[in-house]
Design a protein around this motif. Structure first.
Motif, PDB file in Angstrom:
ATOM      1  N   VAL A 136       0.837  -1.195   0.000  1.00  0.00           N
ATOM      2  CA  VAL A 136       0.000   0.000   0.000  1.00  0.00           C
ATOM      3  C   VAL A 136       0.872   1.245   0.000  1.00  0.00           C
ATOM      4  O   VAL A 136       0.613   2.217  -0.721  1.00  0.00           O
ATOM      5  CB  VAL A 136      -0.952  -0.002   1.212  1.00  0.00           C
ATOM      6  CG1 VAL A 136      -1.759   1.290   1.248  1.00  0.00           C
ATOM      7  CG2 VAL A 136      -1.886  -1.196   1.154  1.00  0.00           C
ATOM      8  N   SER A 137       1.939   1.234   0.794  1.00  0.00           N
ATOM      9  CA  SER A 137       2.842   2.382   0.855  1.00  0.00           C
ATOM     10  C   SER A 137       3.504   2.644  -0.488  1.00  0.00           C
ATOM     11  O   SER A 137       3.664   3.791  -0.896  1.00  0.00           O
ATOM     12  CB  SER A 137       3.919   2.153   1.923  1.00  0.00           C
ATOM     13  OG  SER A 137       3.335   1.978   3.189  1.00  0.00           O
ATOM     14  N   VAL A 138       3.913   1.581  -1.188  1.00  0.00           N
ATOM     15  CA  VAL A 138       4.516   1.755  -2.511  1.00  0.00           C
ATOM     16  C   VAL A 138       3.552   2.483  -3.430  1.00  0.00           C
ATOM     17  O   VAL A 138       3.925   3.433  -4.130  1.00  0.00           O
ATOM     18  CB  VAL A 138       4.898   0.391  -3.128  1.00  0.00           C
ATOM     19  CG1 VAL A 138       5.291   0.545  -4.588  1.00  0.00           C
ATOM     20  CG2 VAL A 138       6.045  -0.224  -2.359  1.00  0.00           C
ATOM     21  N   LEU A 139       2.296   2.069  -3.414  1.00  0.00           N
ATOM     22  CA  LEU A 139       1.311   2.686  -4.296  1.00  0.00           C
ATOM     23  C   LEU A 139       1.067   4.141  -3.935  1.00  0.00           C
ATOM     24  O   LEU A 139       1.118   5.025  -4.794  1.00  0.00           O
ATOM     25  CB  LEU A 139      -0.003   1.903  -4.234  1.00  0.00           C
ATOM     26  CG  LEU A 139      -0.030   0.576  -4.987  1.00  0.00           C
ATOM     27  CD1 LEU A 139      -1.276  -0.213  -4.634  1.00  0.00           C
ATOM     28  CD2 LEU A 139       0.031   0.815  -6.481  1.00  0.00           C
ATOM     29  N   THR A 140       0.784   4.407  -2.653  1.00  0.00           N
ATOM     30  CA  THR A 140       0.442   5.777  -2.274  1.00  0.00           C
ATOM     31  C   THR A 140       1.614   6.727  -2.477  1.00  0.00           C
ATOM     32  O   THR A 140       1.437   7.844  -2.980  1.00  0.00           O
ATOM     33  CB  THR A 140      -0.041   5.833  -0.817  1.00  0.00           C
ATOM     34  OG1 THR A 140       0.964   5.284   0.048  1.00  0.00           O
ATOM     35  CG2 THR A 140      -1.325   5.060  -0.638  1.00  0.00           C
ATOM     36  N   MET A 141       2.812   6.294  -2.108  1.00  0.00           N
ATOM     37  CA  MET A 141       3.970   7.172  -2.258  1.00  0.00           C
ATOM     38  C   MET A 141       4.335   7.373  -3.729  1.00  0.00           C
ATOM     39  O   MET A 141       4.758   8.462  -4.131  1.00  0.00           O
ATOM     40  CB  MET A 141       5.168   6.604  -1.490  1.00  0.00           C
ATOM     41  CG  MET A 141       4.942   6.473  -0.006  1.00  0.00           C
ATOM     42  SD  MET A 141       4.563   8.070   0.779  1.00  0.00           S
ATOM     43  CE  MET A 141       6.150   8.880   0.658  1.00  0.00           C
ATOM     44  N   THR A 142       4.152   6.337  -4.541  1.00  0.00           N
ATOM     45  CA  THR A 142       4.424   6.487  -5.974  1.00  0.00           C
ATOM     46  C   THR A 142       3.443   7.461  -6.606  1.00  0.00           C
ATOM     47  O   THR A 142       3.826   8.317  -7.404  1.00  0.00           O
ATOM     48  CB  THR A 142       4.346   5.123  -6.689  1.00  0.00           C
ATOM     49  OG1 THR A 142       5.303   4.239  -6.101  1.00  0.00           O
ATOM     50  CG2 THR A 142       4.654   5.263  -8.166  1.00  0.00           C
ATOM     51  N   VAL A 143       2.172   7.325  -6.262  1.00  0.00           N
ATOM     52  CA  VAL A 143       1.171   8.254  -6.806  1.00  0.00           C
ATOM     53  C   VAL A 143       1.483   9.680  -6.367  1.00  0.00           C
ATOM     54  O   VAL A 143       1.407  10.621  -7.167  1.00  0.00           O
ATOM     55  CB  VAL A 143      -0.248   7.830  -6.374  1.00  0.00           C
ATOM     56  CG1 VAL A 143      -1.263   8.887  -6.785  1.00  0.00           C
ATOM     57  CG2 VAL A 143      -0.613   6.491  -6.992  1.00  0.00           C
ATOM     58  N   GLU A 144       1.845   9.857  -5.103  1.00  0.00           N
ATOM     59  CA  GLU A 144       2.208  11.200  -4.628  1.00  0.00           C
ATOM     60  C   GLU A 144       3.389  11.768  -5.408  1.00  0.00           C
ATOM     61  O   GLU A 144       3.404  12.943  -5.776  1.00  0.00           O
ATOM     62  CB  GLU A 144       2.549  11.149  -3.135  1.00  0.00           C
ATOM     63  CG  GLU A 144       1.362  11.207  -2.214  1.00  0.00           C
ATOM     64  CD  GLU A 144       1.773  11.584  -0.801  1.00  0.00           C
ATOM     65  OE1 GLU A 144       1.949  12.798  -0.542  1.00  0.00           O
ATOM     66  OE2 GLU A 144       1.939  10.673   0.015  1.00  0.00           O
ATOM     67  N   ALA A 145       4.397  10.937  -5.658  1.00  0.00           N
ATOM     68  CA  ALA A 145       5.572  11.395  -6.409  1.00  0.00           C
ATOM     69  C   ALA A 145       5.197  11.750  -7.838  1.00  0.00           C
ATOM     70  O   ALA A 145       5.674  12.755  -8.394  1.00  0.00           O
ATOM     71  CB  ALA A 145       6.658  10.318  -6.396  1.00  0.00           C
ATOM     72  N   MET A 146       4.333  10.942  -8.454  1.00  0.00           N
ATOM     73  CA  MET A 146       3.900  11.229  -9.820  1.00  0.00           C
ATOM     74  C   MET A 146       3.090  12.517  -9.878  1.00  0.00           C
ATOM     75  O   MET A 146       3.228  13.315 -10.821  1.00  0.00           O
ATOM     76  CB  MET A 146       3.098  10.058 -10.369  1.00  0.00           C
ATOM     77  CG  MET A 146       3.903   8.776 -10.521  1.00  0.00           C
ATOM     78  SD  MET A 146       2.901   7.328 -10.948  1.00  0.00           S
ATOM     79  CE  MET A 146       2.678   7.604 -12.702  1.00  0.00           C
TER      80      MET A 146
END
Length: 728
Positions: free
Chosen positions: A420-430
């Motif tokens: 879940v952290s990978v997804l949320t942090m990746t979306v935030e970075a994008m």
């Protein structure tokens, strides 16, 4: 005789006196009616009634607002709401709840943890447990010889027999409802200590990982202490045990053993989950209930996906879909929790096989089925986060922002559940890169370095990180993305179609960052006939970097007609087309392309396609886009002003396009280059190729001109530098 409408079978004054003396001895202080002291009593009628209830509180893992009514249902001859209310509500406890009154009297104290809704739970204080155990034994049910044989004697037998009386009321009350859900953990504990293994297994099949959210402490106590022989007899308990043990460590329900590392423990338990699923999964058709079949089948489908068997996973998916309609003839149906779990895994599978519209539909249904999400609920958090990633990749951005907020509301920044952290942090970075906030994106991506697991999500992370490095001007780091991806992602033979498409982009962008257009073209040519060929956007970017304008426009046209292209992809293609038209001197065509690109960037809410252009044309095309009607709307959506955008575009780093040289060699010239590399003289080459020496000399001279070299050494140096030995 009756005391306080409760049939005790003993004389009130004598027994209350004995009770008071026992309490004073246990507490070391006299009992008074002063509420500031423990065991504050107001009447002789109150004491025995509360004492009887308190002794039965020992049966519960945690005492909650439901405990008194459960006791009244389980033991109707001992407890009655109507009979006992006067005694329970008597005294100086005005305004307090029943449990607070028991706490005021010294029978309860707050537990270490509240329940998943934040409601306070209670336990019996240690110092009075022994006294209450003797009282429970006195009031315990009739102990038949069989009960004594199974449960031992004395208190243990009474506890076992009483627990069995509690199970049915708990089973009736525990349900997937707002009022019944808090009792699921308690039911699990009672089933465990009554050795009701089949009931405990079915409880897991029905609710799955949701039970870890409802009452993690109780669930760990129930599933984490199952005797090993029972894990072999009940495979569902084996699956539950390893899942619960892994989650309990991550949620800090149980402490780490001395000298143990959290990551190693989780990895070891994950391997046990894999082993269990590989053994149990193929037998999912033979499970006894719809919930068991669906739960085990979902895990089997997930196992197939992680193993890279996407065809097998899709086949299992179709078979599982047949279980979803309720079986009206038998009245058996799967729980909404399992349906939500199924829709989540269906969405994940569709995502990885690049069926994104279907993935969104399944994920959306998963969040609707999973009602009352609690903090740390993995399934709805993952569904919202993955929807956020899809919307960020495909648009619209506003949906990505909304989904990200929903995921974070459930999960916050819980790093233990890394996917879940990978997804949320990746979306935030994008989302940060969309606004050209490179510094913010890099901060988020640095945190991902320490939080993200090795998984198929890594290609997306690597692509995002690579773009951040490119836009910051760190070309060497951008080029190293290929190496990082190889280290982190699973083997290429197991990558999903979606992941493979991302890998293509990472590799081409990495090679172009080093100016190695020749190697990039060789890679694209080798991958052209694979099941997931590279996109024409990658081809167009390569040709633009190499100055092959005619090929740029050809690949742009193909890319714009690709139904899989996202808003961001189409914006990038239009901008590359605009650069091509500018190179040909066709300014009206360039302006039309910029207009279309701005419209697509507004739909995607992203400036990345503009920022990713070669530095030689970036400023010119940015100025042309700024004159289009849709520019102001794009900046408004991104909450940026024109001056700030200008500064961010100007701060973008350079690129390696000046060195991106493509050399087209004929097959004969390629043969000559290999012979030169082998050290053959021109005379030897003529003999090897069966041609005249003069012919070889002319062809070698033409080869040198293409390479911009005037000697054998210069030709070889150039050929190795641009990657001619990796592919034409």
């Amino acid at each position: 005789m009756p005391v306080g409408n409760f049939v005790l079978g003993w004389r009130a004054h004598d027994d209350v006196g004995r009770w008071v003396r026992a309490m004073e001895s246990a507490s070391g202080q006299p009992i008074t009616s002063d509420r500031s002291r423990p065991f504050g009593l107001s009447s002789t009628a109150t004491a025995p009634v509360m004492f009887a209830y308190a002794s039965h509180f020992l049966l519960f893992h945690r005492v909650t607002e439901h405990s008194i009514s459960l006791l009244q249902t389980a033991f109707p001859r001992r407890f009655s709401a109507e009979r006992d209310r006067p005694a329970l509500e008597a005294g100086h406890f005005v305004g307090a709840s029943l449990l607070e009154r028991f706490a005021e009297a010294g029978y309860l104290e707050p537990a270490d943890r509240a329940d998943h809704r934040g409601q306070e739970t209670w336990v019996v204080p240690t110092e009075i447990r022994e006294i209450l155990q003797h009282e429970l034994l006195r009031y315990g049910p009739t102990r038949h010889e069989s009960e004594l044989t199974q449960g031992g004697s004395g208190v243990e037998a009474a506890l076992l027999s009483c627990r069995r009386h509690l199970i049915e009321p708990l089973r009736s009350a525990a349900a997937d409802t707002a009022s019944g859900e808090p009792l699921i953990g308690e039911l699990a504990v009672q089933l465990r200590f009554a050795s009701e293994w089949s009931g405990l297994q079915e409880l897991w099949y029905r609710y799955g990982m949701r039970v870890m959210v409802t009452d993690p402490v109780a669930i760990h106590e129930a599933f984490g202490s199952i005797p090993e022989p029972k894990l072999h007899d009940y495979p569902g308990l084996w699956l539950a045990h390893v899942y619960v043990e892994s989650t309990s460590v991550m949620q800090r329900v149980r402490s780490l053993p001395a000298g143990e590392n959290l990551d190693l423990i989780v990895e070891r338990l994950s391997l046990q989950v894999t082993e269990c699923t590989a053994t149990l999964g193929p037998r999912w058709h033979s499970m006894g209930t719809a919930d068991a079949r669906l739960h085990v089948g979902i895990n089997w489908m997930r196992f197939q996906r992680l193993r890279g068997d996407f065809t097998g996973a899709l086949t299992t998916l179709d078979e599982l879909r047949q279980l979803l309609p309720d079986n009206e003839s038998t009245g058996i149906s799967a729980s909404d929790r399992n349906r939500a779990f199924f829709r989540l895994e269906q969405g994940i599978l569709y995502f990885f096989v690049d069926r994104l519209p279907e993935a969104l539909e399944a994920l959306r249904e998963s969040t609707l089925l999973w009602q009352r999400p609690g903090y740390g609920d993995y399934i709805p958090a993952f569904a919202w986060a993955l929807m956020g990633l899809i919307y960020e990749l495909r648009g619209p951005r506003v949906q990505a922002v909304e989904c990200l907020a929903q995921a974070q509301a459930i999960f916050g920044e819980v790093w233990d559940f890394e996917y879940v952290s990978v997804l949320t942090m990746t979306v935030e970075a994008m989302l940060a890169l969309d606004r050209l906030d490179i510094e913010r994106a890099q901060v988020l991506l640095e945190r991902l370095e320490f939080a993200a697991p090795r998984s198929e999500l890594w290609p997306v992370v690597m692509l995002t990180q690579q773009w951040a490095e490119l836009l910051s001007g760190d070309l060497a780091a951008a080029a190293r993305a290929q190496t990082r991806l190889s280290e982190r992602a699973t083997g290429s033979g197991r990558l999903s179609p979606f992941a493979v498409s991302i890998v293509h982009r990472v590799r081409v962008v990495g090679l172009l960052a080093l100016g190695q257009a020749q190697r990039a073209r060789g890679y694209l040519e080798r991958q052209a006939d694979t099941p997931v060929p590279p996109s024409h956007e990658s081809w167009a970017g390569l040709m633009l970097a190499a100055g092959r304008i005619d090929l740029v426009l050809r690949h742009v046209d193909i890319a714009l007609n690709d139904p899989r292209a996202s808003d961001r992809d189409r914006a990038a293609a239009h901008l590359m087309g605009a650069a091509g038209h500018l190179a040909l001197g066709d300014e009206p065509a360039a302006d039309r392309a910029c207009h279309l690109a701005t419209r697509e960037m507004a739909l995607a809410c992203s400036l990345v396609p503009l920022a990713a252009l070669p530095s030689s044309v970036r400023a010119e095309l940015a100025a042309r886009c700024a004159k289009t009607p849709g520019w102001s709307g794009l900046l408004e959506r991104l909450e940026l002003d024109p001056e700030e955008v200008g500064q961010r575009i100007a701060a973008i780093g350079g690129d390696a396009s000046e060195t991106a040289l493509l050399v087209d060699l004929t097959s004969r010239e390629a043969d000559l280059l290999r012979l030169i590399d082998q050290g053959l003289t021109q005379a030897d080459m003529a003999l090897r190729l069966h041609v005249a020496l003069t012919t070889v000399k002319k062809q070698v001279a033409a080869l040198y001109r293409k390479l911009g070299a005037d000697s054998r050494a210069g030709a070889l140096e150039k050929a190795y530098r641009i990657g001619l030995f990796d592919g034409r």
